[in-house]
Motif scaffolding. Structure first.
Motif, PDB file in Angstrom:
ATOM      1  N   THR A  72       8.901  -4.937 -15.529  1.00 34.81           N
ATOM      2  CA  THR A  72       7.777  -4.724 -16.462  1.00 34.81           C
ATOM      3  C   THR A  72       6.518  -4.395 -15.669  1.00 34.81           C
ATOM      4  O   THR A  72       6.513  -4.419 -14.442  1.00 34.81           O
ATOM      5  N   GLY A  73       5.446  -4.152 -16.404  1.00 33.41           N
ATOM      6  CA  GLY A  73       4.103  -4.076 -15.829  1.00 33.41           C
ATOM      7  C   GLY A  73       3.934  -3.049 -14.724  1.00 33.41           C
ATOM      8  O   GLY A  73       4.499  -1.954 -14.770  1.00 33.41           O
ATOM      9  N   ILE A  74       3.173  -3.411 -13.715  1.00 35.29           N
ATOM     10  CA  ILE A  74       2.830  -2.482 -12.632  1.00 35.29           C
ATOM     11  C   ILE A  74       4.084  -2.101 -11.844  1.00 35.29           C
ATOM     12  O   ILE A  74       4.262  -0.941 -11.468  1.00 35.29           O
ATOM     13  N   GLY A  75       4.982  -3.067 -11.607  1.00 38.65           N
ATOM     14  CA  GLY A  75       6.206  -2.787 -10.849  1.00 38.65           C
ATOM     15  C   GLY A  75       7.064  -1.730 -11.522  1.00 38.65           C
ATOM     16  O   GLY A  75       7.611  -0.837 -10.854  1.00 38.65           O
ATOM     17  N   GLU A  76       7.170  -1.809 -12.825  1.00 39.66           N
ATOM     18  CA  GLU A  76       7.945  -0.807 -13.579  1.00 39.66           C
ATOM     19  C   GLU A  76       7.292   0.579 -13.403  1.00 39.66           C
ATOM     20  O   GLU A  76       7.989   1.569 -13.147  1.00 39.66           O
ATOM     21  N   GLN A  77       5.975   0.617 -13.500  1.00 39.15           N
ATOM     22  CA  GLN A  77       5.262   1.902 -13.338  1.00 39.15           C
ATOM     23  C   GLN A  77       5.404   2.430 -11.906  1.00 39.15           C
ATOM     24  O   GLN A  77       5.507   3.644 -11.688  1.00 39.15           O
ATOM     25  N   ILE A  78       5.421   1.525 -10.928  1.00 41.40           N
ATOM     26  CA  ILE A  78       5.621   1.947  -9.528  1.00 41.40           C
ATOM     27  C   ILE A  78       6.993   2.624  -9.414  1.00 41.40           C
ATOM     28  O   ILE A  78       7.128   3.697  -8.809  1.00 41.40           O
ATOM     29  N   ALA A  79       8.010   2.006 -10.021  1.00 40.19           N
ATOM     30  CA  ALA A  79       9.370   2.571  -9.968  1.00 40.19           C
ATOM     31  C   ALA A  79       9.376   3.976 -10.590  1.00 40.19           C
ATOM     32  O   ALA A  79       9.971   4.906 -10.029  1.00 40.19           O
ATOM     33  N   TYR A  80       8.699   4.155 -11.724  1.00 30.95           N
ATOM     34  CA  TYR A  80       8.693   5.462 -12.394  1.00 30.95           C
ATOM     35  C   TYR A  80       7.972   6.526 -11.557  1.00 30.95           C
ATOM     36  O   TYR A  80       8.406   7.670 -11.501  1.00 30.95           O
ATOM     37  N   HIS A  81       6.881   6.139 -10.912  1.00 29.51           N
ATOM     38  CA  HIS A  81       6.177   7.114 -10.057  1.00 29.51           C
ATOM     39  C   HIS A  81       7.059   7.524  -8.866  1.00 29.51           C
ATOM     40  O   HIS A  81       7.139   8.700  -8.529  1.00 29.51           O
ATOM     41  N   TYR A  82       7.696   6.524  -8.236  1.00 34.94           N
ATOM     42  CA  TYR A  82       8.600   6.857  -7.124  1.00 34.94           C
ATOM     43  C   TYR A  82       9.715   7.772  -7.613  1.00 34.94           C
ATOM     44  O   TYR A  82      10.128   8.694  -6.906  1.00 34.94           O
ATOM     45  N   ALA A  83      10.204   7.527  -8.841  1.00 35.03           N
ATOM     46  CA  ALA A  83      11.274   8.361  -9.400  1.00 35.03           C
ATOM     47  C   ALA A  83      10.789   9.806  -9.557  1.00 35.03           C
ATOM     48  O   ALA A  83      11.481  10.753  -9.159  1.00 35.03           O
ATOM     49  N   ARG A  84       9.584   9.975 -10.103  1.00 33.69           N
ATOM     50  CA  ARG A  84       9.031  11.334 -10.281  1.00 33.69           C
ATOM     51  C   ARG A  84       8.880  12.035  -8.937  1.00 33.69           C
ATOM     52  O   ARG A  84       8.970  13.251  -8.840  1.00 33.69           O
ATOM     53  N   LEU A  85       8.629  11.235  -7.891  1.00 33.66           N
ATOM     54  CA  LEU A  85       8.432  11.816  -6.554  1.00 33.66           C
ATOM     55  C   LEU A  85       9.765  12.048  -5.841  1.00 33.66           C
ATOM     56  O   LEU A  85       9.796  12.490  -4.694  1.00 33.66           O
ATOM     57  N   GLY A  86      10.881  11.717  -6.510  1.00 27.81           N
ATOM     58  CA  GLY A  86      12.208  12.023  -5.957  1.00 27.81           C
ATOM     59  C   GLY A  86      12.704  11.045  -4.908  1.00 27.81           C
ATOM     60  O   GLY A  86      13.510  11.411  -4.043  1.00 27.81           O
ATOM     61  N   ALA A  87      12.248   9.786  -4.994  1.00 24.86           N
ATOM     62  CA  ALA A  87      12.693   8.783  -4.009  1.00 24.86           C
ATOM     63  C   ALA A  87      14.052   8.204  -4.395  1.00 24.86           C
ATOM     64  O   ALA A  87      14.572   8.453  -5.480  1.00 24.86           O
ATOM     65  N   GLN A  88      14.641   7.438  -3.476  1.00 22.62           N
ATOM     66  CA  GLN A  88      15.855   6.643  -3.757  1.00 22.62           C
ATOM     67  C   GLN A  88      15.385   5.201  -3.926  1.00 22.62           C
ATOM     68  O   GLN A  88      14.782   4.647  -3.005  1.00 22.62           O
ATOM     69  N   ILE A  89      15.689   4.639  -5.094  1.00 23.62           N
ATOM     70  CA  ILE A  89      15.014   3.386  -5.451  1.00 23.62           C
ATOM     71  C   ILE A  89      15.993   2.251  -5.744  1.00 23.62           C
ATOM     72  O   ILE A  89      16.977   2.439  -6.441  1.00 23.62           O
ATOM     73  N   VAL A  90      15.643   1.063  -5.229  1.00 25.27           N
ATOM     74  CA  VAL A  90      16.275  -0.173  -5.702  1.00 25.27           C
ATOM     75  C   VAL A  90      15.188  -0.996  -6.381  1.00 25.27           C
ATOM     76  O   VAL A  90      14.130  -1.226  -5.792  1.00 25.27           O
ATOM     77  N   VAL A  91      15.424  -1.392  -7.642  1.00 16.48           N
ATOM     78  CA  VAL A  91      14.466  -2.251  -8.339  1.00 16.48           C
ATOM     79  C   VAL A  91      15.083  -3.632  -8.508  1.00 16.48           C
ATOM     80  O   VAL A  91      16.302  -3.769  -8.607  1.00 16.48           O
ATOM     81  N   THR A  92      14.204  -4.637  -8.532  1.00 17.02           N
ATOM     82  CA  THR A  92      14.699  -6.002  -8.716  1.00 17.02           C
ATOM     83  C   THR A  92      13.757  -6.826  -9.583  1.00 17.02           C
ATOM     84  O   THR A  92      12.550  -6.563  -9.638  1.00 17.02           O
ATOM     85  N   ALA A  93      14.326  -7.789 -10.278  1.00 15.72           N
ATOM     86  CA  ALA A  93      13.620  -8.802 -11.093  1.00 15.72           C
ATOM     87  C   ALA A  93      14.733  -9.723 -11.594  1.00 15.72           C
ATOM     88  O   ALA A  93      15.879  -9.608 -11.128  1.00 15.72           O
ATOM     89  N   ARG A  94      14.431 -10.587 -12.566  1.00 18.22           N
ATOM     90  CA  ARG A  94      15.483 -11.502 -13.038  1.00 18.22           C
ATOM     91  C   ARG A  94      16.303 -10.930 -14.196  1.00 18.22           C
ATOM     92  O   ARG A  94      17.483 -11.175 -14.303  1.00 18.22           O
ATOM     93  N   ARG A  95      15.680 -10.150 -15.093  1.00 15.10           N
ATOM     94  CA  ARG A  95      16.352  -9.758 -16.344  1.00 15.10           C
ATOM     95  C   ARG A  95      17.175  -8.488 -16.190  1.00 15.10           C
ATOM     96  O   ARG A  95      16.617  -7.395 -16.024  1.00 15.10           O
TER      97      ARG A  95
END
Ligand code: NDP
Length: 280
Positions: free
Chosen positions: A38-61
């Protein structure tokens, strides 16, 4: 004298903060983002995605992370994976780093952003809450950094620590949270010195944020403060740019650089203004 100092600082900061970010430099990079459901972390993931990065996201849910990963793929991520973890558990921080390194074949950016929940209220004397929040908001950051440093040294990678104005100055109603953010600034500020003295390949960015309009923050402060909240998506992009351009300390919104600069000039007046900004 104050006016001259303000003018000189403004010109200097405009020069230092000119946008040198090259979006292409992020394409294909291997990124781990915590607190990304959620929140800022979720938006960070989306920006990295738009920039074509390879992403691992983590949280509890898990279900929420599945949605985030799906959206990351849709937005253009070269790869998007999730790993569930609870940072209040001693073993999870290292496990998450290992998952990212194993699945991405290394690491270029590690963005430490998660926080545990805490009330926006006068401290009620609960010491156990302070202790457990320290594990989630601070000690897990230290554990993840310790696990990731050797890998980041190899890749010339970056750690980005998401901190707060509340790790630079104190306000009412946020004692336990503020303590964890002061701890982050102290520990990672020291680490910046030491990495630099050892000519390390690793860059370390501390991002200092003011009030941001995430659901969790807005829910807490609604009706209790007159402060303006800034957009989470802009904050997220600011954090990515600060990490990619190897800034040591970054401020969003920018004027909080001056809030910190002038923090101790008139302490009595400062405390009066802070206390008047909250309803009680
Ligand atoms: P949110 O509350 O929106 O998000 C917190 C994230 O952390 C969620 O993804 C949550 O996911 C995760 N999380 C919570 N507890 C745990 C846990 N025990 N283990 C693992 N993950 C956990 O926070 P914001 O987006 O508002 O804040 C993000 C960062 O920005 C924080 O570091 C915060 O201090 C900083 N900041 C925010 C400001 C603001 O006004 N919003 C102001 C200044 C700084 P899940 O529940 O699925 O685990």
């Amino acid at each position: 004298i104050h006016l001259v100092l303000i003018s000189v600082s403004t010109v200097l900061m405009a020069f230092l903060w000119r946008d040198t970010f090259d979006a292409e430099s992020v394409r294909g990079t291997r990124v781990l983002v915590t607190g990304a459901s959620t929140g800022i972390g979720e938006q960070i993931a989306y920006h990295y995605a738009r920039l074509g990065a390879q992403i691992v996201v983590t949280a509890r849910r898990e279900q929420v992370l599945q949605r985030v990963v799906k959206m990351c793929r849709k937005l253009g991520a070269e790869k998007a994976l999730y790993v569930t973890a609870d940072m209040s558990l001693i073993t999870d921080p290292e496990r998450v780093v290992k998952f990212a390194v194993d699945n991405l074949g290394g690491l270029d950016f590690m963005v430490l952003n998660h926080i545990g929940s805490s009330n926006f209220a006068m401290w009620d004397g609960d010491g156990d809450h302070v202790r457990s929040l320290m594990q989630v908001n601070f000690l897990s950051y230290v554990q993840m950094t310790s696990a990731a440093l050797p890998v980041l040294e190899q890749s010339g990678g970056s750690v980005v620590v998401v901190s707060s104005l509340l790790g630079k100055l104190t306000t009412p109603f946020v004692g336990p949270y503020s303590a964890t953010k002061f701890a982050l600034n102290g520990f990672f500020g020291t680490l910046q010195h030491e990495l630099s003295m050892q000519n390390s390949n690793v860059s370390l960015t501390i991002s200092i944020l003011g009030l941001i309009d995430t659901d969790s923050a807005m829910e807490k402060v609604r009706g209790k403060t007159y402060m303006i909240a800034y957009p989470a998506s802009d904050a997220a992009l600011h954090i990515i740019k600060a990490g990619a351009t190897h800034q040591k300390e970054s401020y969003y919104p920018w004027f909080h650089y001056f809030t910190c600069l002038f923090r101790d000039w008139f302490p009595h007046f400062r405390d009066l203004v802070i206390q008047k900004s909250f309803t009680y």
